[in-house]
Design a protein around this motif. Structure first.
Motif, PDB file in Angstrom:
ATOM      1  N   TYR A  33      37.212  32.449  37.108  1.00 57.19           N
ATOM      2  CA  TYR A  33      38.385  32.141  36.284  1.00 57.19           C
ATOM      3  C   TYR A  33      39.648  32.245  37.128  1.00 57.19           C
ATOM      4  CZ  TYR A  33      34.859  34.018  33.027  1.00 57.19           C
ATOM      5  OH  TYR A  33      33.701  34.305  32.346  1.00 57.19           O
ATOM      6  N   TYR A  35      43.812  32.667  36.501  1.00 54.97           N
ATOM      7  CA  TYR A  35      44.884  32.970  35.562  1.00 54.97           C
ATOM      8  C   TYR A  35      46.204  32.984  36.312  1.00 54.97           C
ATOM      9  CZ  TYR A  35      41.430  34.680  32.164  1.00 54.97           C
ATOM     10  OH  TYR A  35      40.385  34.778  31.280  1.00 54.97           O
ATOM     11  N   LEU A  91      45.929  35.000  39.624  1.00 55.06           N
ATOM     12  CA  LEU A  91      44.810  35.935  39.626  1.00 55.06           C
ATOM     13  C   LEU A  91      43.496  35.197  39.465  1.00 55.06           C
ATOM     14  CD1 LEU A  91      46.396  38.613  37.306  1.00 55.06           C
ATOM     15  CD2 LEU A  91      45.712  39.025  39.648  1.00 55.06           C
ATOM     16  N   ILE A 103      34.371  41.451  33.701  1.00 54.72           N
ATOM     17  CA  ILE A 103      35.171  40.501  34.467  1.00 54.72           C
ATOM     18  C   ILE A 103      35.915  41.286  35.535  1.00 54.72           C
ATOM     19  CG2 ILE A 103      36.921  38.703  34.335  1.00 54.72           C
ATOM     20  CD1 ILE A 103      35.963  39.565  31.040  1.00 54.72           C
ATOM     21  N   TYR A 104      35.709  40.934  36.767  1.00 52.06           N
ATOM     22  CA  TYR A 104      36.328  41.628  37.888  1.00 52.06           C
ATOM     23  C   TYR A 104      37.440  40.757  38.455  1.00 52.06           C
ATOM     24  CZ  TYR A 104      32.233  44.647  37.702  1.00 52.06           C
ATOM     25  OH  TYR A 104      31.261  45.516  37.275  1.00 52.06           O
ATOM     26  N   PHE A 105      38.587  41.402  38.683  1.00 52.38           N
ATOM     27  CA  PHE A 105      39.757  40.680  39.158  1.00 52.38           C
ATOM     28  C   PHE A 105      40.034  40.948  40.628  1.00 52.38           C
ATOM     29  CE2 PHE A 105      41.819  38.660  35.575  1.00 52.38           C
ATOM     30  CZ  PHE A 105      41.147  39.220  34.504  1.00 52.38           C
ATOM     31  N   GLY A 106      40.590  39.942  41.283  1.00 45.54           N
ATOM     32  CA  GLY A 106      41.145  40.146  42.603  1.00 45.54           C
ATOM     33  C   GLY A 106      42.542  40.733  42.493  1.00 45.54           C
ATOM     34  N   GLU A 107      43.142  41.002  43.635  1.00 46.23           N
ATOM     35  CA  GLU A 107      44.479  41.600  43.674  1.00 46.23           C
ATOM     36  C   GLU A 107      45.584  40.580  43.414  1.00 46.23           C
ATOM     37  OE1 GLU A 107      43.473  45.316  43.727  1.00 46.23           O
ATOM     38  OE2 GLU A 107      45.519  45.019  44.435  1.00 46.23           O
ATOM     39  N   TRP A 110      50.557  36.308  45.318  1.00 46.75           N
ATOM     40  CA  TRP A 110      51.927  36.266  44.836  1.00 46.75           C
ATOM     41  C   TRP A 110      52.610  35.052  45.445  1.00 46.75           C
ATOM     42  CZ3 TRP A 110      54.285  40.591  42.110  1.00 46.75           C
ATOM     43  CH2 TRP A 110      53.368  41.606  41.807  1.00 46.75           C
TER      44      TRP A 110
ATOM     45  N   PHE B  34      37.378  44.387  25.855  1.00 48.00           N
ATOM     46  CA  PHE B  34      37.691  45.118  27.072  1.00 48.00           C
ATOM     47  C   PHE B  34      39.129  45.618  27.010  1.00 48.00           C
ATOM     48  CE2 PHE B  34      34.135  43.161  29.469  1.00 48.00           C
ATOM     49  CZ  PHE B  34      33.917  42.013  28.721  1.00 48.00           C
ATOM     50  N   TYR B  36      41.950  46.574  30.032  1.00 41.73           N
ATOM     51  CA  TYR B  36      42.272  46.619  31.453  1.00 41.73           C
ATOM     52  C   TYR B  36      43.632  47.288  31.625  1.00 41.73           C
ATOM     53  CZ  TYR B  36      38.511  43.398  32.709  1.00 41.73           C
ATOM     54  OH  TYR B  36      37.282  42.824  32.920  1.00 41.73           O
ATOM     55  N   LYS B  42      49.919  45.769  41.280  1.00 42.17           N
ATOM     56  CA  LYS B  42      48.493  45.923  41.542  1.00 42.17           C
ATOM     57  C   LYS B  42      47.696  44.934  40.709  1.00 42.17           C
ATOM     58  CE  LYS B  42      48.714  49.578  44.258  1.00 42.17           C
ATOM     59  NZ  LYS B  42      48.271  49.531  45.682  1.00 42.17           N
ATOM     60  N   GLY B  43      46.401  44.813  41.032  1.00 42.19           N
ATOM     61  CA  GLY B  43      45.519  43.974  40.240  1.00 42.19           C
ATOM     62  C   GLY B  43      45.082  44.678  38.966  1.00 42.19           C
ATOM     63  N   LEU B  44      44.192  44.036  38.214  1.00 42.99           N
ATOM     64  CA  LEU B  44      43.726  44.600  36.952  1.00 42.99           C
ATOM     65  C   LEU B  44      42.456  45.398  37.167  1.00 42.99           C
ATOM     66  CD1 LEU B  44      44.969  41.536  36.015  1.00 42.99           C
ATOM     67  CD2 LEU B  44      44.538  42.667  33.858  1.00 42.99           C
ATOM     68  N   PRO B 102      37.569  34.956  29.021  1.00 41.01           N
ATOM     69  CA  PRO B 102      38.348  36.084  28.500  1.00 41.01           C
ATOM     70  C   PRO B 102      39.707  35.624  27.990  1.00 41.01           C
ATOM     71  CG  PRO B 102      37.509  36.516  30.715  1.00 41.01           C
ATOM     72  CD  PRO B 102      37.325  35.068  30.462  1.00 41.01           C
TER      73      PRO B 102
END
Lengths: 114, 114
Positions: A33, A35, A91, A103-107, A110, B34, B36, B42-44, B102
């Motif tokens: 995904y 965002y 993101l 659901i795992y997010f990257g940093e 920017w 969920f 978060y 920072k990331g989530l 999500p």
């Protein structure tokens, strides 16, 4: 990899230039995904990949935005002819694609358009 | 379609007092829910998730949330706030009918006073 990796972490570009943002998801995750998070705003859904196909790209704000995913892994989000309103954090997230899959997010990347 | 409403854009508490962040959802299917957390720049990070098992879910850093189907709510609580809890919190829903994409609430900013 151990987590979702995004690059570049920071990008400053001039208005009108094209930019590419890269996402390397967690190994084995079929769902990916993108965002966008603007300053002080929530998360705006852009596009969803299941494998290499994008069943839902309804969130892409204009035809200047495109994304692809190759090999069921790395994804690239491309913004053409950037505008100042494109400035945001982009993101990327990945998951197993199953119900309840975390659901795992990257940093994030920017992006600042000047 | 699914949606999430975070009822407060800002919540302010004193250190050592309880925290309540409210979230209501709408879904035509059994949801996965969920919470978060996002610290500044920072990331989530995943705090906890509900996936149709126990309705009271315990997460990291002393947070927990209770799924109440009759009230379509998934409020986040913590008995005693710590200064390090100051951050943005997002409630998220994903459902099978939405391809598990999500959907995020607009976020609640938690402010913790000494």
């Amino acid at each position: 990899g151990a987590g979702v990796s995004q690059s570049p972490s920071n990008k400053v570009t001039e208005k009108g230039k094209d930019v590419e943002l890269r996402c390397d998801p967690i190994s084995g995750h079929t769902a990916l995904y993108w965002y966008r998070q603007s300053l002080g705003q929530g998360l705006e859904f852009l596009i969803y990949f299941q494998g290499n196909s994008a069943p839902d790209k309804s969130g892409l704000p204009s035809d200047r935005f495109s994304a692809e995913r190759t090999g069921g892994s790395v994804s690239t989000l491309t913004i053409q002819r950037t505008q100042q309103e494109d400035s945001a954090v982009y993101l990327c997230a990945s998951s197993s694609g199953n119900q309840g899959g975390t659901i795992y997010f990257g940093e994030g990347s920017w992006l600042t358009v000047v | 379609a699914q949606s999430v409403t975070q009822l407060d854009s800002h919540v302010s508490v004193s250190e050592g007092t309880p925290v309540l962040l409210r979230c209501n959802y709408s879904s035509s299917y059994s949801p996965s829910l969920f919470w978060y957390v996002q610290h500044p720049n920072k990331g989530l990070q995943l705090l906890l998730k509900y996936t149709s098992a126990a309705t009271l879910v315990k997460g990291i850093n002393g947070f927990e949330a209770e799924f109440k189907k009759s009230e379509t709510s998934f409020h986040l609580t913590k008995p005693s706030a710590h200064m390090s809890d100051a951050a943005e919190y997002f409630c998220v829903v994903s459902v099978a009918g939405g391809s598990y994409i999500p959907t995020f609430g607009r976020g609640t900013s938690l402010i913790v006073h000494p």
